[in-house]
Design a protein around this motif. Structure first.
Motif, mmCIF file in Angstrom:
data_model
loop_
_atom_site.group_PDB
_atom_site.id
_atom_site.type_symbol
_atom_site.label_atom_id
_atom_site.label_comp_id
_atom_site.label_asym_id
_atom_site.label_seq_id
_atom_site.Cartn_x
_atom_site.Cartn_y
_atom_site.Cartn_z
ATOM 1 N N TYR A 293 0.842 -1.191 0.000
ATOM 2 C CA TYR A 293 0.000 0.000 0.000
ATOM 3 C C TYR A 293 0.876 1.239 0.000
ATOM 4 C CZ TYR A 293 0.663 1.027 5.030
ATOM 5 O OH TYR A 293 1.182 1.360 6.253
ATOM 6 N N GLY A 294 0.435 2.266 -0.715
ATOM 7 C CA GLY A 294 1.161 3.519 -0.780
ATOM 8 C C GLY A 294 0.567 4.534 0.163
ATOM 9 N N SER A 295 1.388 5.495 0.577
ATOM 10 C CA SER A 295 0.904 6.580 1.432
ATOM 11 C C SER A 295 1.646 7.862 1.075
ATOM 12 C CB SER A 295 1.108 6.265 2.913
ATOM 13 O OG SER A 295 2.434 6.553 3.323
ATOM 14 N N SER A 296 1.133 8.970 1.567
ATOM 15 C CA SER A 296 1.767 10.263 1.315
ATOM 16 C C SER A 296 2.886 10.564 2.297
ATOM 17 C CB SER A 296 0.715 11.374 1.373
ATOM 18 O OG SER A 296 -0.028 11.312 2.581
ATOM 19 N N GLY A 297 3.301 9.576 3.080
ATOM 20 C CA GLY A 297 4.433 9.757 3.977
ATOM 21 C C GLY A 297 4.226 9.098 5.322
ATOM 22 N N THR B 11 -2.226 10.266 7.879
ATOM 23 C CA THR B 11 -3.423 9.417 8.036
ATOM 24 C C THR B 11 -3.498 8.323 6.974
ATOM 25 O OG1 THR B 11 -4.871 10.958 6.804
ATOM 26 C CG2 THR B 11 -4.718 11.239 9.194
ATOM 27 N N PRO B 12 -3.028 8.533 5.723
ATOM 28 C CA PRO B 12 -2.975 7.402 4.794
ATOM 29 C C PRO B 12 -2.077 6.266 5.290
ATOM 30 C CG PRO B 12 -2.918 9.452 3.572
ATOM 31 C CD PRO B 12 -2.777 9.816 5.028
ATOM 32 N N HIS B 13 -0.931 6.619 5.892
ATOM 33 C CA HIS B 13 -0.059 5.599 6.462
ATOM 34 C C HIS B 13 -0.749 4.873 7.609
ATOM 35 C CE1 HIS B 13 3.575 4.730 9.277
ATOM 36 N NE2 HIS B 13 3.240 3.643 8.603
ATOM 37 N N LEU B 14 -1.338 5.634 8.525
ATOM 38 C CA LEU B 14 -1.980 5.003 9.680
ATOM 39 C C LEU B 14 -3.209 4.203 9.278
ATOM 40 C CD1 LEU B 14 -1.637 7.799 12.389
ATOM 41 C CD2 LEU B 14 -0.105 5.886 11.875
ATOM 42 N N SER B 15 -3.884 4.607 8.211
ATOM 43 C CA SER B 15 -5.012 3.816 7.715
ATOM 44 C C SER B 15 -4.535 2.438 7.277
ATOM 45 C CB SER B 15 -5.687 4.529 6.539
ATOM 46 O OG SER B 15 -6.284 5.740 6.934
ATOM 47 N N GLY B 16 -3.406 2.404 6.575
ATOM 48 C CA GLY B 16 -2.854 1.116 6.161
ATOM 49 C C GLY B 16 -2.380 0.278 7.327
ATOM 50 N N TYR C 107 5.541 7.833 0.075
ATOM 51 C CA TYR C 107 5.910 8.757 -0.999
ATOM 52 C C TYR C 107 5.954 10.169 -0.443
ATOM 53 C CZ TYR C 107 4.802 4.936 -4.237
ATOM 54 O OH TYR C 107 4.781 3.737 -4.897
ATOM 55 N N ARG C 108 6.462 11.094 -1.239
ATOM 56 C CA ARG C 108 6.453 12.502 -0.858
ATOM 57 C C ARG C 108 5.175 13.151 -1.379
ATOM 58 N NH1 ARG C 108 12.701 14.722 -1.645
ATOM 59 N NH2 ARG C 108 13.644 13.346 -0.069
ATOM 60 N N GLY C 109 4.072 12.765 -0.795
ATOM 61 C CA GLY C 109 2.781 13.302 -1.198
ATOM 62 C C GLY C 109 1.890 12.250 -1.818
ATOM 63 N N GLY C 110 0.597 12.604 -1.920
ATOM 64 C CA GLY C 110 -0.376 11.659 -2.439
ATOM 65 C C GLY C 110 -0.316 11.465 -3.943
ATOM 66 N N ALA C 111 0.095 12.500 -4.691
ATOM 67 C CA ALA C 111 0.111 12.412 -6.154
ATOM 68 C C ALA C 111 1.049 11.319 -6.674
ATOM 69 C CB ALA C 111 0.458 13.766 -6.761
ATOM 70 N N MET D 236 -5.111 4.396 0.863
ATOM 71 C CA MET D 236 -6.198 5.042 1.603
ATOM 72 C C MET D 236 -5.779 6.482 1.846
ATOM 73 S SD MET D 236 -7.719 2.197 4.267
ATOM 74 C CE MET D 236 -6.228 1.222 4.450
ATOM 75 N N ASP D 237 -6.298 7.385 1.023
ATOM 76 C CA ASP D 237 -5.902 8.789 1.101
ATOM 77 C C ASP D 237 -7.154 9.653 1.134
ATOM 78 O OD1 ASP D 237 -4.348 11.067 1.195
ATOM 79 O OD2 ASP D 237 -3.094 10.507 -0.512
ATOM 80 N N ASN D 238 -6.962 10.968 1.380
ATOM 81 C CA ASN D 238 -8.094 11.881 1.470
ATOM 82 C C ASN D 238 -8.950 11.816 0.211
ATOM 83 O OD1 ASN D 238 -6.316 14.518 3.283
ATOM 84 N ND2 ASN D 238 -7.196 12.621 4.013
ATOM 85 N N ILE D 239 -10.250 11.920 0.387
ATOM 86 C CA ILE D 239 -11.207 11.747 -0.700
ATOM 87 C C ILE D 239 -10.927 12.642 -1.907
ATOM 88 C CG2 ILE D 239 -13.642 12.103 -1.320
ATOM 89 C CD1 ILE D 239 -14.425 10.911 1.333
ATOM 90 N N PRO D 240 -10.656 13.950 -1.731
ATOM 91 C CA PRO D 240 -10.499 14.810 -2.916
ATOM 92 C C PRO D 240 -9.395 14.375 -3.870
ATOM 93 C CG PRO D 240 -10.745 16.143 -0.944
ATOM 94 C CD PRO D 240 -10.563 14.725 -0.486
ATOM 95 N N GLY D 241 -8.337 13.756 -3.348
ATOM 96 C CA GLY D 241 -7.223 13.366 -4.197
ATOM 97 C C GLY D 241 -7.462 12.099 -5.000
#
Length: 269
Positions: free
Chosen positions: A102-106, A110-115, A131-135, A150-155
């Motif tokens: 799974y990837g995360s923005s760092g 919260t994406p990391h902790l979700s995983g 990664y250095r950011g969600g993109a 698992m990242d913020n909805i808008p992205g």
């Protein structure tokens, strides 16, 4: 708040260290009521455990005014992954420990902790790729180099709506108005919840009459139909609290997330 009060608000962005630079500037400002700022789950609930040392004390160096917004994460998978629901994903991960990433923005986001929460609750190993950011994480998901995010909805939601990735669930306690057809993770894993949030805070020691006034202004702003609609379009919801409620909420979030952060091994020296 500027429109409500008829006063000019100057926004000064101070980025760096996951938001800690800006938050430290708030903490060290004069407690005269003229400086307010953005606190968040990152600076006020995750940072106390993630960082070996901080230049501010999240519990003692701030006057908490009001909640601002809450935003769940969105679980998405690569289209080639043979899982079209959360139960299918859980079964796949349990049957193949260590095979999927799974990837995360760092680290510590919260994406990391979700995983990490998914790993703990499912009881299997999933490789974390920060990664250095969600993109850039999303780009590697599209390419199949990682299998879920698992990242913020808008992205993520626009790409999911285009059919380029598959959305399976949201990580909040309720279904999201931005994607009402998607279930919550807790519908399959009771107790699963990771929700980003922002809050209004000031330096410690603000006089109580000023705190009450700012709280009232925040409530009026957060009840604005335009603001409510803007948040909803991003998958978030406006979130007003009393100062006392925010103090208690922040403390509970730090206590809830600390064991998860420690178990993940994440640490910034």
């Amino acid at each position: 708040m500027s429109e409500i009060t008829g006063q000019q608000f100057v926004v000064e962005n101070r980025s760096g260290s996951g938001g800690n630079v800006g938050v430290d500037a708030i903490a060290k400002s004069p407690p005269d009521g003229y400086t307010i700022g953005l606190g968040s789950i990152a600076s006020h609930a995750i940072a106390p455990t993630l960082y070996a040392s901080l230049p501010f004390n999240p519990a003692q160096d701030f006057t908490f005014i009001s909640g601002l917004w809450q935003l769940p994460n969105l679980l998405v998978v690569n289209n080639d992954l043979p899982a079209r629901s959360v139960p299918e994903l859980i079964a796949l991960l349990k049957a193949n420990p260590g095979k999927y990433a799974y990837g995360s923005s760092g680290i510590g986001t919260t994406p990391h902790l979700s995983g990490e929460l998914l790993k703990q609750m499912v009881g299997t190993n999933i490789l974390h790729v920060p990664y250095r950011g969600g993109a850039p994480a999303l780009l590697d998901l599209l390419a199949g180099r990682v299998h879920l995010i698992m990242d913020n909805i808008p992205g993520l939601l626009p790409t999911a709506r285009e059919g380029r990735i598959r959305a399976l669930a949201v990580t909040g306690p309720q279904r999201s108005a931005a994607a009402p057809d998607l279930p919550t993770m807790s519908e399959f894993l009771p107790g699963f919840e990771i929700t980003s949030w922002g809050a209004v805070c000031s330096p410690a020691g603000i006089p109580e009459p000023i705190v009450k006034r700012h709280s009232t202004f925040a409530k009026q702003a957060l009840e604005s139909p335009d603001l409510v609609r803007s948040f909803q379009e991003l998958g978030a919801k406006s979130w007003w609290t009393t100062p006392a409620e925010l103090v208690a909420f922040r403390a509970s979030e730090e206590a809830r997330l600390a064991p998860l952060i420690r178990a993940s091994g994440a640490r910034v020296e």
